[in-house]
Design a protein around this motif. Structure first.
Motif, PDB file in Angstrom:
ATOM      1  N   GLN A 132       0.818  -1.151   0.001  1.00  0.00           N
ATOM      2  CA  GLN A 132       0.127  -0.046  -0.039  1.00  0.00           C
ATOM      3  C   GLN A 132       0.919   1.403  -0.001  1.00  0.00           C
ATOM      4  O   GLN A 132       0.714   2.165  -0.580  1.00  0.00           O
ATOM      5  CB  GLN A 132      -0.694  -0.044   1.170  1.00  0.00           C
ATOM      6  CG  GLN A 132      -1.989   1.121   1.119  1.00  0.00           C
ATOM      7  CD  GLN A 132      -2.915   1.075  -0.034  1.00  0.00           C
ATOM      8  OE1 GLN A 132      -3.108  -0.004  -0.459  1.00  0.00           O
ATOM      9  NE2 GLN A 132      -3.400   2.227  -0.356  1.00  0.00           N
ATOM     10  N   TYR A 166      -4.679  -8.380  -2.919  1.00  0.00           N
ATOM     11  CA  TYR A 166      -4.786  -6.847  -2.791  1.00  0.00           C
ATOM     12  C   TYR A 166      -6.101  -6.372  -2.223  1.00  0.00           C
ATOM     13  O   TYR A 166      -6.437  -5.146  -2.286  1.00  0.00           O
ATOM     14  CB  TYR A 166      -4.835  -6.094  -4.263  1.00  0.00           C
ATOM     15  CG  TYR A 166      -3.551  -6.193  -4.850  1.00  0.00           C
ATOM     16  CD1 TYR A 166      -2.353  -5.973  -4.160  1.00  0.00           C
ATOM     17  CD2 TYR A 166      -3.240  -5.897  -6.288  1.00  0.00           C
ATOM     18  CE1 TYR A 166      -0.803  -5.915  -4.790  1.00  0.00           C
ATOM     19  CE2 TYR A 166      -2.268  -5.911  -6.974  1.00  0.00           C
ATOM     20  CZ  TYR A 166      -0.967  -5.879  -6.020  1.00  0.00           C
ATOM     21  OH  TYR A 166       0.102  -5.712  -6.619  1.00  0.00           O
ATOM     22  N   HIS A 167      -6.908  -7.401  -1.553  1.00  0.00           N
ATOM     23  CA  HIS A 167      -8.092  -6.972  -1.086  1.00  0.00           C
ATOM     24  C   HIS A 167      -7.894  -5.924   0.114  1.00  0.00           C
ATOM     25  O   HIS A 167      -7.094  -6.222   0.776  1.00  0.00           O
ATOM     26  CB  HIS A 167      -8.801  -8.232  -0.510  1.00  0.00           C
ATOM     27  CG  HIS A 167     -10.289  -8.000  -0.393  1.00  0.00           C
ATOM     28  ND1 HIS A 167     -11.020  -7.633   0.757  1.00  0.00           N
ATOM     29  CD2 HIS A 167     -11.448  -8.515  -1.152  1.00  0.00           C
ATOM     30  CE1 HIS A 167     -12.069  -7.486   0.700  1.00  0.00           C
ATOM     31  NE2 HIS A 167     -12.545  -8.174  -0.361  1.00  0.00           N
ATOM     32  N   PRO A 168      -8.859  -4.964   0.144  1.00  0.00           N
ATOM     33  CA  PRO A 168      -8.850  -3.869   1.111  1.00  0.00           C
ATOM     34  C   PRO A 168      -8.752  -4.560   2.530  1.00  0.00           C
ATOM     35  O   PRO A 168      -8.247  -3.914   3.501  1.00  0.00           O
ATOM     36  CB  PRO A 168     -10.081  -3.167   0.894  1.00  0.00           C
ATOM     37  CG  PRO A 168     -10.190  -3.220  -0.532  1.00  0.00           C
ATOM     38  CD  PRO A 168      -9.885  -4.503  -0.772  1.00  0.00           C
ATOM     39  N   ASP A 169      -9.309  -5.718   2.930  1.00  0.00           N
ATOM     40  CA  ASP A 169      -9.529  -6.219   4.091  1.00  0.00           C
ATOM     41  C   ASP A 169      -8.216  -6.549   4.678  1.00  0.00           C
ATOM     42  O   ASP A 169      -7.620  -6.576   5.828  1.00  0.00           O
ATOM     43  CB  ASP A 169     -10.129  -7.535   4.003  1.00  0.00           C
ATOM     44  CG  ASP A 169     -11.710  -7.401   4.047  1.00  0.00           C
ATOM     45  OD1 ASP A 169     -12.219  -6.114   4.269  1.00  0.00           O
ATOM     46  OD2 ASP A 169     -12.463  -8.188   4.019  1.00  0.00           O
ATOM     47  N   GLU A 211      -7.069  -3.735   6.862  1.00  0.00           N
ATOM     48  CA  GLU A 211      -8.011  -2.869   7.648  1.00  0.00           C
ATOM     49  C   GLU A 211      -7.492  -2.673   9.147  1.00  0.00           C
ATOM     50  O   GLU A 211      -8.127  -1.938   9.580  1.00  0.00           O
ATOM     51  CB  GLU A 211      -9.077  -3.979   7.967  1.00  0.00           C
ATOM     52  CG  GLU A 211      -8.806  -5.449   8.443  1.00  0.00           C
ATOM     53  CD  GLU A 211      -9.995  -6.421   8.442  1.00  0.00           C
ATOM     54  OE1 GLU A 211     -11.140  -5.858   8.325  1.00  0.00           O
ATOM     55  OE2 GLU A 211      -9.931  -7.475   8.971  1.00  0.00           O
ATOM     56  N   LYS A 268      -7.881   1.732   4.811  1.00  0.00           N
ATOM     57  CA  LYS A 268      -8.472   0.249   3.889  1.00  0.00           C
ATOM     58  C   LYS A 268      -9.167   1.100   2.755  1.00  0.00           C
ATOM     59  O   LYS A 268      -9.414   0.755   1.543  1.00  0.00           O
ATOM     60  CB  LYS A 268      -9.735   0.057   4.721  1.00  0.00           C
ATOM     61  CG  LYS A 268     -10.465  -1.259   4.207  1.00  0.00           C
ATOM     62  CD  LYS A 268     -11.261  -1.944   5.259  1.00  0.00           C
ATOM     63  CE  LYS A 268     -12.228  -3.026   4.595  1.00  0.00           C
ATOM     64  NZ  LYS A 268     -13.041  -3.637   5.520  1.00  0.00           N
ATOM     65  N   LYS A 269      -9.679   2.449   2.815  1.00  0.00           N
ATOM     66  CA  LYS A 269     -10.356   2.985   1.668  1.00  0.00           C
ATOM     67  C   LYS A 269      -9.448   3.206   0.609  1.00  0.00           C
ATOM     68  O   LYS A 269      -9.708   3.318  -0.558  1.00  0.00           O
ATOM     69  CB  LYS A 269     -10.904   4.235   2.026  1.00  0.00           C
ATOM     70  CG  LYS A 269     -12.337   4.087   2.885  1.00  0.00           C
ATOM     71  CD  LYS A 269     -12.732   5.472   3.336  1.00  0.00           C
ATOM     72  CE  LYS A 269     -14.037   5.218   4.076  1.00  0.00           C
ATOM     73  NZ  LYS A 269     -14.638   6.741   4.584  1.00  0.00           N
ATOM     74  N   ALA A 282      -6.781   1.618  -0.146  1.00  0.00           N
ATOM     75  CA  ALA A 282      -6.612   0.220  -0.724  1.00  0.00           C
ATOM     76  C   ALA A 282      -7.488  -0.205  -1.889  1.00  0.00           C
ATOM     77  O   ALA A 282      -7.237  -1.029  -2.638  1.00  0.00           O
ATOM     78  CB  ALA A 282      -6.275  -0.912   0.434  1.00  0.00           C
ATOM     79  N   GLU A 283      -8.619   0.175  -1.544  1.00  0.00           N
ATOM     80  CA  GLU A 283      -9.638  -0.011  -2.545  1.00  0.00           C
ATOM     81  C   GLU A 283      -9.365   0.668  -3.932  1.00  0.00           C
ATOM     82  O   GLU A 283      -9.610  -0.066  -5.097  1.00  0.00           O
ATOM     83  CB  GLU A 283     -10.916   0.760  -2.340  1.00  0.00           C
ATOM     84  CG  GLU A 283     -11.676   0.128  -0.979  1.00  0.00           C
ATOM     85  CD  GLU A 283     -12.908   0.945  -0.497  1.00  0.00           C
ATOM     86  OE1 GLU A 283     -13.160   1.890  -1.012  1.00  0.00           O
ATOM     87  OE2 GLU A 283     -13.638   0.446   0.685  1.00  0.00           O
TER      88      GLU A 283
END
Length: 256
Positions: free
Chosen positions: A143, A220-223, A226, A233-234, A236-237
């Motif tokens: 990130q 790459y999932h935003p979780d 978290e 997290k936003k 990472a979206e």
């Protein structure tokens, strides 16, 4: 809570070692300091021993919190912005706008004030990155890399000096060339960028494309970030959406 005392409540491991020295100097230059006796801006003796002996293993690595990520981001953003010898106002504005979006105006203004003090320092990139690499989990480092490319492109394009500096940072952060090239491809326009983002070639079969997409979705999932807080997290979206966009583009091109 006056001045920069807000930072003491959110930073854990980041205030030891070279990062601690940079932040300490920046705080001193800004005319503020941590309340005496309330917060120790350096790692405890036990943590310092771990750092000297080579740092934590992946299992022992302390969890990265929002403040740790934030100060790492401020320092590395300064390194990238100065890569071409000029601090472009558009890049500085991008840093400020991102912090406003993540933290709100009040905290962002304090963070940006700290950033300007950091920007006046000569930073040993290798030492800083090695500390981050030892202490920060892999998804958070990815990130960081994505954010640095965003900064570099804030003036419209990523120039060679900036790309070389980000590549150097990625190496020090122990980010693989595959991960690096995947994220880098998100910021360039070429006919094979979608394939690079998914870490495949144009010779990949339909099944290989699907498998690559699933791997990237998981990575790459935003979780995955978290633990850094909702604000990151936003962020990472955006990276996650680039993976989805790349997959959809390949599907469209191949009529899948």
């Amino acid at each position: 809570m006056s001045g920069f005392k807000w930072i003491g409540a959110t930073i854990g491991w980041a205030l030891g070692g070279p990062i601690g020295a940079i932040i300490g100097l920046a705080l001193g230059s800004a005319g503020d300091a941590f309340s005496s006796g309330k917060y120790n801006p350096f790692l405890s003796e036990g943590e310092a021993s771990n750092r000297k002996s080579g740092g934590y293993s992946a299992e022992q690595r302390p969890q990265t919190h929002s403040g740790d990520f934030e100060v790492s981001l401020l320092i590395l953003a300064s390194v990238v912005i100065k890569a071409d010898g000029v601090s472009d106002p558009r890049e500085l504005d991008y840093v400020r706008s991102q912090f406003v979006g993540m933290y709100g105006k009040e905290r962002a203004n304090k963070a940006f004030k700290l950033f300007k003090e950091i920007n006046n320092q000569t930073i040993n990139t290798r030492q800083v990155c090695l500390q981050i690499q030892r202490m920060m989990d892999h998804p958070s480092r990815l990130q960081l890399l994505h954010f640095l490319f965003n900064i570099a492109k804030a003036d419209g394009m990523v120039i060679d000096e900036e790309e070389r500096q980000i590549a150097t940072i990625a190496g020090y952060l122990n980010i693989s060339s595959r991960d690096y090239n995947s994220i880098k491809a998100m910021f360039y326009n070429s006919s094979d960028n979608a394939y690079k983002i998914l870490e495949i070639t144009k010779a990949a079969s339909a099944d290989e494309i699907k498998q690559a997409y699933r791997r990237k979705v998981k990575k790459y999932h935003p979780d995955k970030v978290e633990h850094l807080g909702e604000e990151h997290k936003k962020g990472a979206e955006a990276k996650f959406k680039e993976v989805q966009k790349a997959y959809e583009q390949i599907q469209k091109e191949r009529g899948l």
